[in-house]
Scaffold this motif. Structure first.
Motif, PDB file in Angstrom:
ATOM      1  N   ALA A  69       9.533  -1.729  37.752  1.00  0.00           N
ATOM      2  CA  ALA A  69       9.252  -3.123  38.130  1.00  0.00           C
ATOM      3  C   ALA A  69       8.689  -3.240  39.542  1.00  0.00           C
ATOM      4  O   ALA A  69       7.920  -4.159  39.836  1.00  0.00           O
ATOM      5  N   THR A  70       9.057  -2.323  40.420  1.00  0.00           N
ATOM      6  CA  THR A  70       8.611  -2.393  41.815  1.00  0.00           C
ATOM      7  C   THR A  70       7.467  -1.437  42.126  1.00  0.00           C
ATOM      8  O   THR A  70       6.872  -1.506  43.204  1.00  0.00           O
ATOM      9  N   GLY A  71       7.185  -0.511  41.200  1.00  0.00           N
ATOM     10  CA  GLY A  71       6.139   0.472  41.447  1.00  0.00           C
ATOM     11  C   GLY A  71       6.568   1.591  42.370  1.00  0.00           C
ATOM     12  O   GLY A  71       5.738   2.376  42.830  1.00  0.00           O
ATOM     13  N   ALA A  72       7.865   1.680  42.645  1.00  0.00           N
ATOM     14  CA  ALA A  72       8.372   2.736  43.525  1.00  0.00           C
ATOM     15  C   ALA A  72       8.507   4.048  42.754  1.00  0.00           C
ATOM     16  O   ALA A  72       8.747   4.050  41.544  1.00  0.00           O
ATOM     17  N   SER A  73       8.356   5.148  43.458  1.00  0.00           N
ATOM     18  CA  SER A  73       8.532   6.471  42.846  1.00  0.00           C
ATOM     19  C   SER A  73       9.975   6.936  43.054  1.00  0.00           C
ATOM     20  O   SER A  73      10.707   6.402  43.891  1.00  0.00           O
ATOM     21  N   MET A  74      10.356   7.954  42.278  1.00  0.00           N
ATOM     22  CA  MET A  74      11.694   8.507  42.464  1.00  0.00           C
ATOM     23  C   MET A  74      11.835   9.106  43.860  1.00  0.00           C
ATOM     24  O   MET A  74      12.909   9.024  44.477  1.00  0.00           O
ATOM     25  N   GLU A  75      10.755   9.674  44.377  1.00  0.00           N
ATOM     26  CA  GLU A  75      10.803  10.234  45.732  1.00  0.00           C
ATOM     27  C   GLU A  75      11.105   9.142  46.760  1.00  0.00           C
ATOM     28  O   GLU A  75      11.904   9.340  47.691  1.00  0.00           O
ATOM     29  N   GLN A  76      10.466   7.962  46.599  1.00  0.00           N
ATOM     30  CA  GLN A  76      10.750   6.854  47.506  1.00  0.00           C
ATOM     31  C   GLN A  76      12.194   6.394  47.368  1.00  0.00           C
ATOM     32  O   GLN A  76      12.862   6.090  48.356  1.00  0.00           O
ATOM     33  N   PHE A  77      12.669   6.344  46.131  1.00  0.00           N
ATOM     34  CA  PHE A  77      14.054   5.927  45.899  1.00  0.00           C
ATOM     35  C   PHE A  77      15.024   6.873  46.598  1.00  0.00           C
ATOM     36  O   PHE A  77      16.003   6.435  47.206  1.00  0.00           O
ATOM     37  N   LEU A  78      14.724   8.163  46.542  1.00  0.00           N
ATOM     38  CA  LEU A  78      15.610   9.138  47.176  1.00  0.00           C
ATOM     39  C   LEU A  78      15.648   8.961  48.693  1.00  0.00           C
ATOM     40  O   LEU A  78      16.678   9.195  49.326  1.00  0.00           O
ATOM     41  N   THR A  79      14.524   8.521  49.277  1.00  0.00           N
ATOM     42  CA  THR A  79      14.515   8.318  50.729  1.00  0.00           C
ATOM     43  C   THR A  79      15.387   7.140  51.140  1.00  0.00           C
ATOM     44  O   THR A  79      15.773   7.038  52.300  1.00  0.00           O
ATOM     45  N   PHE A  80      15.657   6.251  50.194  1.00  0.00           N
ATOM     46  CA  PHE A  80      16.496   5.088  50.493  1.00  0.00           C
ATOM     47  C   PHE A  80      17.982   5.417  50.438  1.00  0.00           C
ATOM     48  O   PHE A  80      18.820   4.558  50.738  1.00  0.00           O
ATOM     49  N   MET A  81      18.313   6.611  50.030  1.00  0.00           N
ATOM     50  CA  MET A  81      19.722   6.965  49.868  1.00  0.00           C
ATOM     51  C   MET A  81      20.338   7.317  51.211  1.00  0.00           C
ATOM     52  O   MET A  81      20.576   8.477  51.544  1.00  0.00           O
ATOM     53  N   ARG A  82      20.607   6.305  51.964  1.00  0.00           N
ATOM     54  CA  ARG A  82      21.229   6.466  53.268  1.00  0.00           C
ATOM     55  C   ARG A  82      22.254   5.358  53.417  1.00  0.00           C
ATOM     56  O   ARG A  82      22.306   4.442  52.593  1.00  0.00           O
ATOM     57  N   PRO A  83      23.092   5.390  54.436  1.00  0.00           N
ATOM     58  CA  PRO A  83      24.146   4.388  54.562  1.00  0.00           C
ATOM     59  C   PRO A  83      23.599   2.973  54.571  1.00  0.00           C
ATOM     60  O   PRO A  83      22.441   2.732  54.935  1.00  0.00           O
ATOM     61  N   LYS A  84      24.419   2.056  54.156  1.00  0.00           N
ATOM     62  CA  LYS A  84      24.075   0.629  54.093  1.00  0.00           C
ATOM     63  C   LYS A  84      23.368   0.198  55.365  1.00  0.00           C
ATOM     64  O   LYS A  84      23.813   0.460  56.463  1.00  0.00           O
ATOM     65  N   SER A  85      22.254  -0.521  55.203  1.00  0.00           N
ATOM     66  CA  SER A  85      21.458  -0.908  56.365  1.00  0.00           C
ATOM     67  C   SER A  85      21.502  -2.397  56.599  1.00  0.00           C
ATOM     68  O   SER A  85      22.554  -2.991  56.574  1.00  0.00           O
ATOM     69  N   SER A  86      20.329  -2.992  56.790  1.00  0.00           N
ATOM     70  CA  SER A  86      20.309  -4.359  57.307  1.00  0.00           C
ATOM     71  C   SER A  86      20.726  -5.409  56.310  1.00  0.00           C
ATOM     72  O   SER A  86      21.017  -6.533  56.691  1.00  0.00           O
ATOM     73  N   PHE A  87      20.738  -5.105  54.991  1.00  0.00           N
ATOM     74  CA  PHE A  87      21.082  -6.153  54.040  1.00  0.00           C
ATOM     75  C   PHE A  87      22.593  -6.276  53.938  1.00  0.00           C
ATOM     76  O   PHE A  87      23.274  -5.403  53.444  1.00  0.00           O
TER      77      PHE A  87
END
Length: 228
Positions: A69-87
């Motif tokens: 739905a967002t056009g993101a790749s699995m590689e991009q998703f993996l880069t987001f796997m870090r501690p809770k951020s600004s949201f």
């Protein structure tokens, strides 16, 4: 999706990646779920633990759907796997004015009292935070409103986020958000403004245009960006 041990991905990392993906597209977790065709509550924080305290994991199918739905790749998703951020929820009603994070509120809430000051700027408690996906030089005071329902179709869909600049000069044909003194909040196109009234064109052709006396307008703010 089962929990792994050692250096494998953690429950917090997986859910943090979903939150970051939502932020990147200026969506709440519920808005991301809706965009992916999932139940809007699928990614709610209350769904991340079971009633007995066990960890609940998003399914691989739901992750695949949000990536599609967002056009993101699995590689991009993996880069987001870090501690809770600004949201996050804002503590003690604090409203960020600078940086890449801005206050977020749903349209339904925006009509209630206590969320804005007299100038239409964010105030009070109950706001969430979303990452502003534009340049970090945005003016202080901008905030986001999440579209709820289908009344703004076909231009804005349920779950889209509108970035709003209160206090900005508005001109003919600008897209604006207007709040009336009776608590109605609407997104329209400004057709014309006279010393006594404003004429607004509806975004949805099924809804009539509106003429509102200025004395009945609480505030009017210009839409400067929308997630679509």
């Amino acid at each position: 999706m089962a929990q792994e041990s050692g250096d494998m991905l953690s429950h917090e990392q997986i859910w943090g990646a979903i939150d970051r993906l939502a932020e990147r597209h200026a969506l709440t977790p519920s808005g991301l779920a809706r965009r992916a065709g999932l139940d809007p509550t699928s990614f709610n924080k209350s769904k991340r633990l079971s009633a007995d305290g066990r960890l609940r994991w998003p399914s691989t199918e739901s992750i695949a759907k949000v990536l599609d739905a967002t056009g993101a790749s699995m590689e991009q998703f993996l880069t987001f796997m870090r501690p809770k951020s600004s949201f996050s929820s804002l503590p003690d009603g604090a409203i960020p004015r600078h940086g890449s994070s801005i206050p977020l509120l749903g349209f339904a809430q925006a009509g209630a009292g206590g969320f804005f000051d007299d100038g239409g700027f964010p105030a009070g408690q109950g706001w969430d935070v979303v990452e502003f996906p534009a340049a970090p030089s945005q003016k202080a005071g901008v905030y986001a409103l999440e579209v709820q329902g289908e009344s703004m179709m076909p231009l804005y869909r349920d779950g889209d986020v509108l970035i709003v600049e209160p206090g900005a000069q508005v001109r003919r044909n600008d897209r604006v958000v207007v709040k009336t003194r009776e608590g109605e909040v609407m997104a329209k196109v400004l057709l014309r403004q006279s010393p006594r009234s404003i004429e607004l064109m509806s975004l949805n052709p099924e809804h009539p245009n509106r003429t509102i006396e200025l004395s009945d307008v609480d505030w009017i703010a210009r839409i400067i960006w929308a997630s679509q």
